[in-house]
Design an enzyme around this catalytic site. Structure first.
Site, short mmCIF file in Angstrom:
data_model
loop_
_atom_site.label_atom_id
_atom_site.label_comp_id
_atom_site.label_asym_id
_atom_site.label_seq_id
_atom_site.Cartn_x
_atom_site.Cartn_y
_atom_site.Cartn_z
CB SER A 1 -0.88 0.00 1.26
OG SER A 1 -1.55 1.24 1.43
CE1 TYR B 1 -4.05 -2.53 5.25
CE2 TYR B 1 -3.35 -0.33 4.57
CZ TYR B 1 -3.72 -1.62 4.25
OH TYR B 1 -3.76 -2.02 2.93
#
Length: 275
Positions: free
Chosen positions: A133, A146
């Site tokens: 990501s 995350y």
């Protein structure tokens, strides 16, 4: 097409989209989902799909063994995609919430690859694709769990790439930014489970965040559909010399440059605004 690929996290989003796209292009796709209902749904859509729960080592080992058998002992690649995002300020997240985040987003991936590498070594080839990501290298507030899991995946992937240098096993990172998937719905569930809004100093920000997560769409001007990940995944599977990183969406490309050229305090200011 002689490439057989195991894809994790195929119930929706990037995994689901890539599984169908690769299947339609002639790849031997072995999709996997955590829940049996999703497995049966994908099977009814014409995909080969198995049950694989990234939080359970026995399920991972059985899933890898099943994928190898379904590919007649010639599983060529894996696309590690199964993950979710745990929202919340780090000071409000119990340690168990982070453990749960890492169990799916990091430890499950590690166990899967360890179980799969002997097969790749035996066959003399393999492709490992890790879905990271923009938050794997640019941290944003209220996404600490995350962020940490994806930062860990980036470091893990860079390390194993060095360790497998003299093999014919190629490793690539996919780095999406904002992609329109069901990610927000899953994040909202995790948010409600672990965060006590009323007793937090971040109460006002949480109320805004909850409203955002409840929206059907992200309303992000840079958001791309899950289909934008198909071409990078295919290239990582087929290129003679695949890229180490495939950056998808404008924010990912921009922040990869800003991370290299800006002083940290300047970048912090931009990241605070971006969040």
């Amino acid at each position: 097409m002689s490439i057989s690929v195991l894809i994790t996290g195929c119930s929706s989003g990037i995994g689901y989209t890539c599984a169908h796209a690769l299947h339609s292009k002639g790849f031997k796709v072995i999709a996997s989902c955590r829940y049996l209902d999703d497995v049966q749904r994908l099977q009814s859509e014409g995909l080969t799909c198995i049950q694989l729960d990234l939080t359970c080592q026995n399920s991972i080992q059985q899933g890898v063994d099943d994928a190898i058998k379904l590919s007649n002992g010639k599983l060529t690649a894996v696309f590690n995609n199964g993950a979710y995002g745990q929202p919340g300020a780090l000071e409000d997240l119990p340690t168990d919430a982070l453990r749960e985040q890492f169990e799916t987003n990091f430890f499950g991936w590690h166990h899967l690859i360890r179980h799969l590498l002997p097969h790749f070594r035996k066959n003399g080839e393999g492709r490992i694709i890790q879905n990271s990501s923009v938050l794997g290298f640019a941290a944003m507030k209220y996404r600490g769990a995350y962020n940490a899991s994806k930062f860990a995946i980036e470091g893990w992937t860079d390390t194993i790439r060095l360790e497998l240098h003299n093999t014919n096993i190629h490793i690539s990172l996919i780095q999406p930014g904002p992609i329109e998937t069901q990610f927000r719905a899953n994040a909202l569930t995790a948010f409600k489970r672990w965060i006590n809004i009323e007793n937090s100093p971040h109460q006002e920000q949480y109320q805004q965040q909850a409203q955002r997560l409840e929206n059907d769409s992200s309303n992000n001007q840079f958001v791309l559909p899950a289909e934008s990940c198909i071409a990078p995944v295919i290239d990582a599977l087929t290129a003679k010399k695949p890229k180490l990183r495939y950056r998808i969406t404008t924010p990912t490309k921009v922040f990869s440059v800003l991370k290299r050229v800006l002083p940290n305090r300047w970048l912090d200011h931009i990241l605070r605004k971006a969040a």
